[in-house]
Design a protein around this motif. Structure first.
Motif, PDB file in Angstrom:
ATOM      1  N   GLY A   1      11.021  -2.363  -4.758  1.00 34.82           N
ATOM      2  CA  GLY A   1      11.803  -3.384  -5.443  1.00 34.82           C
ATOM      3  C   GLY A   1      11.154  -3.828  -6.747  1.00 34.82           C
ATOM      4  N   ARG A   2       9.828  -3.992  -6.734  1.00 40.29           N
ATOM      5  CA  ARG A   2       9.135  -4.370  -7.979  1.00 40.29           C
ATOM      6  C   ARG A   2       9.216  -3.248  -9.015  1.00 40.29           C
ATOM      7  NH1 ARG A   2       5.254  -6.218  -4.158  1.00 40.29           N
ATOM      8  NH2 ARG A   2       3.918  -4.415  -4.612  1.00 40.29           N
ATOM      9  N   VAL A   3       9.066  -2.012  -8.550  1.00 42.14           N
ATOM     10  CA  VAL A   3       9.166  -0.876  -9.474  1.00 42.14           C
ATOM     11  C   VAL A   3      10.559  -0.818 -10.096  1.00 42.14           C
ATOM     12  CG1 VAL A   3       9.223   1.641  -9.582  1.00 42.14           C
ATOM     13  CG2 VAL A   3       7.371   0.499  -8.384  1.00 42.14           C
ATOM     14  N   ALA A   4      11.599  -1.018  -9.282  1.00 41.97           N
ATOM     15  CA  ALA A   4      12.970  -0.973  -9.804  1.00 41.97           C
ATOM     16  C   ALA A   4      13.198  -2.087 -10.822  1.00 41.97           C
ATOM     17  CB  ALA A   4      13.971  -1.092  -8.655  1.00 41.97           C
TER      18      ALA A   4
ATOM     19  N   PRO B   1       6.463   3.002 -17.462  1.00 43.31           N
ATOM     20  CA  PRO B   1       5.740   1.736 -17.318  1.00 43.31           C
ATOM     21  C   PRO B   1       4.680   1.805 -16.231  1.00 43.31           C
ATOM     22  CG  PRO B   1       7.923   1.583 -16.338  1.00 43.31           C
ATOM     23  CD  PRO B   1       7.869   2.893 -17.078  1.00 43.31           C
ATOM     24  N   GLU B   2       3.752   0.876 -16.283  1.00 44.18           N
ATOM     25  CA  GLU B   2       2.718   0.785 -15.259  1.00 44.18           C
ATOM     26  C   GLU B   2       3.348   0.278 -13.969  1.00 44.18           C
ATOM     27  OE1 GLU B   2      -0.767   1.250 -13.429  1.00 44.18           O
ATOM     28  OE2 GLU B   2      -0.373   1.802 -15.517  1.00 44.18           O
ATOM     29  N   LEU B   3       3.276   1.092 -12.912  1.00 43.19           N
ATOM     30  CA  LEU B   3       3.976   0.777 -11.668  1.00 43.19           C
ATOM     31  C   LEU B   3       3.083   0.134 -10.625  1.00 43.19           C
ATOM     32  CD1 LEU B   3       6.058   4.064 -11.311  1.00 43.19           C
ATOM     33  CD2 LEU B   3       6.711   1.926 -12.411  1.00 43.19           C
ATOM     34  N   GLY B   4       1.772   0.274 -10.758  1.00 44.01           N
ATOM     35  CA  GLY B   4       0.887  -0.288  -9.750  1.00 44.01           C
ATOM     36  C   GLY B   4       0.923   0.527  -8.466  1.00 44.01           C
ATOM     37  N   THR B   5       0.477  -0.065  -7.382  1.00 43.92           N
ATOM     38  CA  THR B   5       0.460   0.608  -6.084  1.00 43.92           C
ATOM     39  C   THR B   5       1.080  -0.307  -5.039  1.00 43.92           C
ATOM     40  OG1 THR B   5      -1.761  -0.249  -5.575  1.00 43.92           O
ATOM     41  CG2 THR B   5      -1.617   1.907  -6.653  1.00 43.92           C
ATOM     42  N   ALA B   6       1.389   0.284  -3.885  1.00 48.50           N
ATOM     43  CA  ALA B   6       2.029  -0.479  -2.815  1.00 48.50           C
ATOM     44  C   ALA B   6       1.036  -1.256  -1.965  1.00 48.50           C
ATOM     45  CB  ALA B   6       2.832   0.468  -1.925  1.00 48.50           C
ATOM     46  N   GLY B   7      -0.263  -1.049  -2.159  1.00 49.52           N
ATOM     47  CA  GLY B   7      -1.254  -1.782  -1.373  1.00 49.52           C
ATOM     48  C   GLY B   7      -1.413  -1.278   0.041  1.00 49.52           C
ATOM     49  N   LEU B   8      -1.273   0.048   0.248  1.00 50.87           N
ATOM     50  CA  LEU B   8      -1.391   0.604   1.598  1.00 50.87           C
ATOM     51  C   LEU B   8      -2.765   1.176   1.898  1.00 50.87           C
ATOM     52  CD1 LEU B   8       1.974   2.557   1.945  1.00 50.87           C
ATOM     53  CD2 LEU B   8       1.443   0.262   2.735  1.00 50.87           C
ATOM     54  N   MET B   9      -3.617   1.260   0.901  1.00 51.43           N
ATOM     55  CA  MET B   9      -4.871   1.980   1.096  1.00 51.43           C
ATOM     56  C   MET B   9      -5.831   1.251   2.042  1.00 51.43           C
ATOM     57  SD  MET B   9      -4.354   4.669  -0.375  1.00 51.43           S
ATOM     58  CE  MET B   9      -3.323   5.445  -1.610  1.00 51.43           C
ATOM     59  N   SER B  10      -5.808  -0.042   2.038  1.00 53.56           N
ATOM     60  CA  SER B  10      -6.746  -0.791   2.873  1.00 53.56           C
ATOM     61  C   SER B  10      -6.043  -1.990   3.474  1.00 53.56           C
ATOM     62  CB  SER B  10      -7.950  -1.260   2.051  1.00 53.56           C
ATOM     63  OG  SER B  10      -8.812  -2.033   2.850  1.00 53.56           O
TER      64      SER B  10
ATOM     65  N   ALA C   1      12.199   3.332   4.187  1.00 57.51           N
ATOM     66  CA  ALA C   1      12.638   2.964   5.537  1.00 57.51           C
ATOM     67  C   ALA C   1      12.364   4.056   6.557  1.00 57.51           C
ATOM     68  CB  ALA C   1      14.126   2.629   5.518  1.00 57.51           C
ATOM     69  N   THR C   2      12.281   5.302   6.104  1.00 56.24           N
ATOM     70  CA  THR C   2      12.002   6.415   7.020  1.00 56.24           C
ATOM     71  C   THR C   2      10.568   6.903   6.897  1.00 56.24           C
ATOM     72  OG1 THR C   2      12.804   7.998   5.358  1.00 56.24           O
ATOM     73  CG2 THR C   2      14.397   7.171   6.958  1.00 56.24           C
ATOM     74  N   TRP C   3       9.757   6.161   6.163  1.00 57.28           N
ATOM     75  CA  TRP C   3       8.380   6.592   5.942  1.00 57.28           C
ATOM     76  C   TRP C   3       7.584   6.423   7.224  1.00 57.28           C
ATOM     77  CZ3 TRP C   3       3.352   4.575   5.846  1.00 57.28           C
ATOM     78  CH2 TRP C   3       2.405   5.332   5.134  1.00 57.28           C
ATOM     79  N   GLY C   4       6.777   7.412   7.549  1.00 56.95           N
ATOM     80  CA  GLY C   4       5.921   7.330   8.719  1.00 56.95           C
ATOM     81  C   GLY C   4       4.744   8.261   8.555  1.00 56.95           C
TER      82      GLY C   4
ATOM     83  N   HIS D   1       4.742  -2.582   9.056  1.00 57.22           N
ATOM     84  CA  HIS D   1       4.081  -3.273   7.943  1.00 57.22           C
ATOM     85  C   HIS D   1       4.045  -2.376   6.702  1.00 57.22           C
ATOM     86  CE1 HIS D   1       0.520  -4.392   5.538  1.00 57.22           C
ATOM     87  NE2 HIS D   1       0.896  -5.623   5.822  1.00 57.22           N
ATOM     88  N   ASP D   2       3.713  -1.099   6.889  1.00 60.96           N
ATOM     89  CA  ASP D   2       3.672  -0.172   5.759  1.00 60.96           C
ATOM     90  C   ASP D   2       5.055  -0.009   5.131  1.00 60.96           C
ATOM     91  OD1 ASP D   2       1.007   0.190   6.092  1.00 60.96           O
ATOM     92  OD2 ASP D   2       1.156   2.125   7.114  1.00 60.96           O
ATOM     93  N   ARG D   3       6.080   0.105   5.964  1.00 64.61           N
ATOM     94  CA  ARG D   3       7.427   0.254   5.426  1.00 64.61           C
ATOM     95  C   ARG D   3       7.861  -0.986   4.639  1.00 64.61           C
ATOM     96  NH1 ARG D   3      10.766   3.115  10.448  1.00 64.61           N
ATOM     97  NH2 ARG D   3       9.728   5.167  10.307  1.00 64.61           N
ATOM     98  N   ALA D   4       7.520  -2.161   5.159  1.00 67.26           N
ATOM     99  CA  ALA D   4       7.859  -3.385   4.429  1.00 67.26           C
ATOM    100  C   ALA D   4       7.118  -3.460   3.103  1.00 67.26           C
ATOM    101  CB  ALA D   4       7.532  -4.602   5.295  1.00 67.26           C
ATOM    102  N   GLN D   5       5.843  -3.064   3.119  1.00 65.52           N
ATOM    103  CA  GLN D   5       5.074  -3.053   1.873  1.00 65.52           C
ATOM    104  C   GLN D   5       5.682  -2.080   0.861  1.00 65.52           C
ATOM    105  OE1 GLN D   5       3.089  -5.855   1.783  1.00 65.52           O
ATOM    106  NE2 GLN D   5       1.361  -4.604   1.114  1.00 65.52           N
TER     107      GLN D   5
END
Length: 246
Positions: free
Chosen positions: A193-196, A113-122, A53-56, A183-187
């Motif tokens: 949430g998926r990681v948790a 476990p395999e956590l994947g990524t948040a999809g922010l790169m592109s 939520a505070t990511w920028g 958008h990035d914060r929501a992603q």
């Protein structure tokens, strides 16, 4: 005869008490460890959600910040698994001390476990769409500002148009940046949430597996203790029977 009956009764009571204590302690450990694993996952979920939520990040530092955030999430997930695993080991050590037997042998640490990524790169398509919407918003603000300057000072129409255009460009950049940040914060929050959820499933599976293995080991130890006690009781009963026959 009374001595013989007391020996047999004590053996039966000891076996029953040992079985009851073992069953109750295993059930208690299963509940406590499952609760502990869920609490740790919920705590990490809240912590990482606050970070999201505070990511920028500026556009040129966005990729590096995203990699740092992914690394932090992976590190926290590894810490949670290690804490749950250590808690399970400590709980079984206490149970072994109460039952007077050896604790189950240590098992290899569980893998993260395999956590994947948040999809922010592109996000090229999202950026293009935000540019179009932001340009439309900025154009509307520029026209409104130009008309306002023209109405207030008809002689400053050129200056009003220039100021309105500059204001429109600034608002366009601000809208695009703000929309991208939200958008990035929501992603990130959805990814956390998926990681948790994955982390909770893995820790609960870890607890269930370790508890089942410990229950098998403790049961085998209890059976061995019962056999030793039965052999000792049988020897003492045989001595009493020999005396009775004599």
């Amino acid at each position: 005869h009374r001595q013989r009956d007391e020996l047999l009764r004590d053996m039966r009571l000891s076996r029953s008490e040992r079985a009851v204590v073992l069953r109750s302690r295993i059930q208690q450990a299963r509940v406590q460890l499952g609760h502990f694993a869920r609490n740790r996952c919920a705590s990490v979920r809240s912590e990482l959600s606050e970070d999201a939520a505070t990511w920028g990040a500026l556009h040129w530092g966005r990729r590096r910040r995203a990699r740092d955030f992914h690394a932090r999430v992976a590190a926290r997930a590894a810490e949670v698994i290690e804490e749950v695993d250590s808690g399970v080991t400590e709980q079984f050590r206490d149970i072994a001390g109460e039952l007077g037997c050896t604790a189950p042998s240590a098992v290899p640490a569980a893998a993260v476990p395999e956590l994947g990524t948040a999809g922010l790169m592109s996000r090229r398509l999202e950026t293009q769409l935000m540019m179009v919407l932001g340009a439309g918003f900025g154009l509307g603000v520029a026209l409104a500002a130009g008309r306002l300057f023209t109405g207030l000072a008809p002689g400053l129409s050129v200056a009003g148009a220039t100021a309105g255009g500059l204001l429109g460009v600034l608002l366009t950049v601000w809208v695009v940046r703000l929309r991208g940040l939200l958008h990035d914060r929501a992603q990130l929050d959805r990814w956390v949430g998926r990681v948790a959820a994955v982390l909770r499933e893995d820790t609960e599976a870890l607890v269930a597996t370790r508890v089942l293995a410990a229950e098998t080991a403790f049961t085998a130890a209890a059976v061995a203790a019962d056999e030793r006690a039965a052999a000792d009781t049988a020897r003492r009963v045989a001595d009493i029977d020999a005396r009775l026959r004599e």
